[in-house]
Design a protein around this motif. Sequence first.
Motif, PDB file in Angstrom:
ATOM      1  N   TRP A  56       0.816  -1.205   0.000  1.00 54.70           N
ATOM      2  CA  TRP A  56       0.000   0.000   0.000  1.00 54.70           C
ATOM      3  C   TRP A  56       0.852   1.258   0.000  1.00 54.70           C
ATOM      4  N   GLN A  57       2.055   1.159   0.608  1.00 54.49           N
ATOM      5  CA  GLN A  57       2.932   2.334   0.648  1.00 54.49           C
ATOM      6  C   GLN A  57       3.306   2.788  -0.766  1.00 54.49           C
ATOM      7  N   THR A  58       3.534   1.820  -1.659  1.00 57.11           N
ATOM      8  CA  THR A  58       3.887   2.160  -3.035  1.00 57.11           C
ATOM      9  C   THR A  58       2.742   2.881  -3.728  1.00 57.11           C
ATOM     10  N   VAL A  59       1.529   2.374  -3.542  1.00 53.38           N
ATOM     11  CA  VAL A  59       0.357   2.988  -4.170  1.00 53.38           C
ATOM     12  C   VAL A  59       0.153   4.403  -3.635  1.00 53.38           C
ATOM     13  N   TRP A  60       0.243   4.549  -2.319  1.00 56.05           N
ATOM     14  CA  TRP A  60       0.041   5.868  -1.717  1.00 56.05           C
ATOM     15  C   TRP A  60       1.116   6.858  -2.155  1.00 56.05           C
ATOM     16  N   LYS A  61       2.386   6.450  -2.090  1.00 57.90           N
ATOM     17  CA  LYS A  61       3.464   7.373  -2.418  1.00 57.90           C
ATOM     18  C   LYS A  61       3.400   7.824  -3.872  1.00 57.90           C
ATOM     19  N   ARG A  62       3.023   6.912  -4.761  1.00 59.38           N
ATOM     20  CA  ARG A  62       2.945   7.304  -6.165  1.00 59.38           C
ATOM     21  C   ARG A  62       1.737   8.221  -6.400  1.00 59.38           C
ATOM     22  N   HIS A  63       0.655   7.958  -5.702  1.00 61.84           N
ATOM     23  CA  HIS A  63      -0.503   8.854  -5.817  1.00 61.84           C
ATOM     24  C   HIS A  63      -0.137  10.243  -5.297  1.00 61.84           C
ATOM     25  N   ARG A  64       0.553  10.282  -4.181  1.00 64.24           N
ATOM     26  CA  ARG A  64       0.982  11.575  -3.617  1.00 64.24           C
ATOM     27  C   ARG A  64       1.915  12.292  -4.579  1.00 64.24           C
ATOM     28  N   ARG A  65       2.787  11.572  -5.222  1.00 64.74           N
ATOM     29  CA  ARG A  65       3.724  12.170  -6.171  1.00 64.74           C
ATOM     30  C   ARG A  65       2.991  12.701  -7.402  1.00 64.74           C
ATOM     31  N   TYR A  66       2.049  11.903  -7.926  1.00 64.39           N
ATOM     32  CA  TYR A  66       1.298  12.340  -9.098  1.00 64.39           C
ATOM     33  C   TYR A  66       0.421  13.539  -8.778  1.00 64.39           C
ATOM     34  N   ALA A  67      -0.091  13.604  -7.540  1.00 66.31           N
ATOM     35  CA  ALA A  67      -0.883  14.767  -7.128  1.00 66.31           C
ATOM     36  C   ALA A  67      -0.003  16.009  -7.057  1.00 66.31           C
ATOM     37  N   GLN A  68       1.218  15.832  -6.563  1.00 67.30           N
ATOM     38  CA  GLN A  68       2.142  16.962  -6.386  1.00 67.30           C
ATOM     39  C   GLN A  68       2.636  17.509  -7.716  1.00 67.30           C
ATOM     40  N   ASP A  69       3.006  16.610  -8.650  1.00 65.63           N
ATOM     41  CA  ASP A  69       3.602  17.084  -9.905  1.00 65.63           C
ATOM     42  C   ASP A  69       2.578  17.321 -11.011  1.00 65.63           C
ATOM     43  N   GLY A  70       1.289  17.109 -10.718  1.00 66.63           N
ATOM     44  CA  GLY A  70       0.249  17.413 -11.705  1.00 66.63           C
ATOM     45  C   GLY A  70       0.115  16.385 -12.803  1.00 66.63           C
ATOM     46  N   THR A  71       0.552  15.138 -12.549  1.00 70.95           N
ATOM     47  CA  THR A  71       0.485  14.094 -13.574  1.00 70.95           C
ATOM     48  C   THR A  71      -0.936  13.887 -14.081  1.00 70.95           C
ATOM     49  N   TRP A  72      -1.893  13.745 -13.151  1.00 65.01           N
ATOM     50  CA  TRP A  72      -3.265  13.469 -13.581  1.00 65.01           C
ATOM     51  C   TRP A  72      -3.851  14.637 -14.350  1.00 65.01           C
ATOM     52  N   ASP A  73      -3.476  15.866 -14.002  1.00 65.01           N
ATOM     53  CA  ASP A  73      -3.962  17.024 -14.760  1.00 65.01           C
ATOM     54  C   ASP A  73      -3.407  17.027 -16.174  1.00 65.01           C
ATOM     55  N   ARG A  74      -2.139  16.655 -16.335  1.00 72.09           N
ATOM     56  CA  ARG A  74      -1.550  16.610 -17.674  1.00 72.09           C
ATOM     57  C   ARG A  74      -2.221  15.540 -18.529  1.00 72.09           C
ATOM     58  N   ILE A  75      -2.537  14.396 -17.915  1.00 73.53           N
ATOM     59  CA  ILE A  75      -3.202  13.332 -18.669  1.00 73.53           C
ATOM     60  C   ILE A  75      -4.602  13.763 -19.078  1.00 73.53           C
ATOM     61  N   LEU A  76      -5.351  14.375 -18.155  1.00 67.96           N
ATOM     62  CA  LEU A  76      -6.683  14.858 -18.495  1.00 67.96           C
ATOM     63  C   LEU A  76      -6.607  15.920 -19.586  1.00 67.96           C
ATOM     64  N   THR A  77      -5.633  16.812 -19.504  1.00 68.03           N
ATOM     65  CA  THR A  77      -5.474  17.852 -20.520  1.00 68.03           C
ATOM     66  C   THR A  77      -5.205  17.240 -21.891  1.00 68.03           C
ATOM     67  N   GLU A  78      -4.385  16.184 -21.939  1.00 65.45           N
ATOM     68  CA  GLU A  78      -4.094  15.518 -23.210  1.00 65.45           C
ATOM     69  C   GLU A  78      -5.345  14.854 -23.771  1.00 65.45           C
ATOM     70  N   ILE A  79      -6.127  14.230 -22.919  1.00 69.25           N
ATOM     71  CA  ILE A  79      -7.370  13.597 -23.372  1.00 69.25           C
ATOM     72  C   ILE A  79      -8.333  14.657 -23.911  1.00 69.25           C
ATOM     73  N   LEU A  80      -8.414  15.799 -23.219  1.00 73.74           N
ATOM     74  CA  LEU A  80      -9.281  16.885 -23.680  1.00 73.74           C
ATOM     75  C   LEU A  80      -8.801  17.434 -25.020  1.00 73.74           C
ATOM     76  N   ALA A  81      -7.491  17.541 -25.197  1.00 74.05           N
ATOM     77  CA  ALA A  81      -6.953  18.049 -26.455  1.00 74.05           C
ATOM     78  C   ALA A  81      -7.315  17.115 -27.605  1.00 74.05           C
ATOM     79  N   GLN A  82      -7.212  15.804 -27.373  1.00 81.83           N
ATOM     80  CA  GLN A  82      -7.572  14.829 -28.407  1.00 81.83           C
ATOM     81  C   GLN A  82      -9.066  14.887 -28.721  1.00 81.83           C
ATOM     82  N   ALA A  83      -9.882  15.031 -27.677  1.00 80.36           N
ATOM     83  CA  ALA A  83     -11.326  15.109 -27.889  1.00 80.36           C
ATOM     84  C   ALA A  83     -11.706  16.374 -28.649  1.00 80.36           C
ATOM     85  N   ASP A  84     -11.039  17.490 -28.317  1.00 78.62           N
ATOM     86  CA  ASP A  84     -11.330  18.740 -29.015  1.00 78.62           C
ATOM     87  C   ASP A  84     -10.914  18.656 -30.473  1.00 78.62           C
TER      88      ASP A  84
END
Length: 300
Positions: A56-84
């Motif tokens: 669980w530590q691996t899952v949590w730490k990676r989620h915390r890292r992705y939240a900090q560096d904006g990984t999920w926002d970049r992925i959502l932005t890329e999906i939105l760009a493709q949809a647009d």
Amino acid sequence: MFTDEQWARIEPLLPSNVGRPARPFGEHRRVVDGMAYRYRTGIPWRDLPVEVFGPWQTVWKRHRRYAQDGTWDRILTEILAQADAAGTIDWKISVDATISRAHQHATNTTRPDQDTGASSNHKNLASNGGEPAGHGIGRSRGGLTTTIHRAVDGKGRPLANIVSGGQRNDGVMLAEVLADIDVPRVGAGRPRTRPDAVLADKAYATGVNREMLRERSIRAVIPEKSSQINARKKRGSNGGRPPAFDAELYKDRNVVERSFSWSKQWRGLATRYDKLAITYRAGVTLNAILNWLQRLGDTP
């Protein structure tokens, strides 16, 4: 949580530290599935089945890292760009907010007496780690709560998500929600930031919001409050004309309500268990990504 086709879309967008001094990321899919599973079920991170998702530590730490560096926002932005680029975004957007009760595990952090209304979005992730001073928790009539402010396209697919304290008024957040919409072009050109129309309920019916939308040449589909109607009528001819309102188009505003209903099927979003606003919002963004991946075939 992800089909093979959905995973194939986001895997190339995930960061990797291969070639760096740190240990390379491994088993991306299992770890990301663990993040989504935790928010869908609402269980503590420590209770993630180790035989399915690993430590669980691996899952949590990676989620915390992705939240900090904006990984999920970049992925959502890329999906939105493709949809647009494919012309599948309906730019008649709906805006609203929903309250999530903060669990006691989320509220045992030090919070200032003021500033609990500060918000967390992808544009302030780079400054102060994106974490508002009050951790996005405020006291409202429901107790200690968090508010998710959201803009969705005409099919109810999320375009922007902002987390704030629960006492924050919906209407005053409209400008910030619209500022969070930033869809890049796949080719040349500036990002799309201006919707064709904004559908919102009476909580957003203020002169400030109407003027802001007018200055940006955005069509406002917002009904008047009864108090505003009465005040205008009392002034007679000096009260001016009522603002334009398309009652037929306003019927489509319910897509944002359905979007919240879909999101709150994830128990970890319906109730906030996260101490930090950025990790909670990262869960909201992950949910939005899955929403888009499941509905990329929808047409405007």
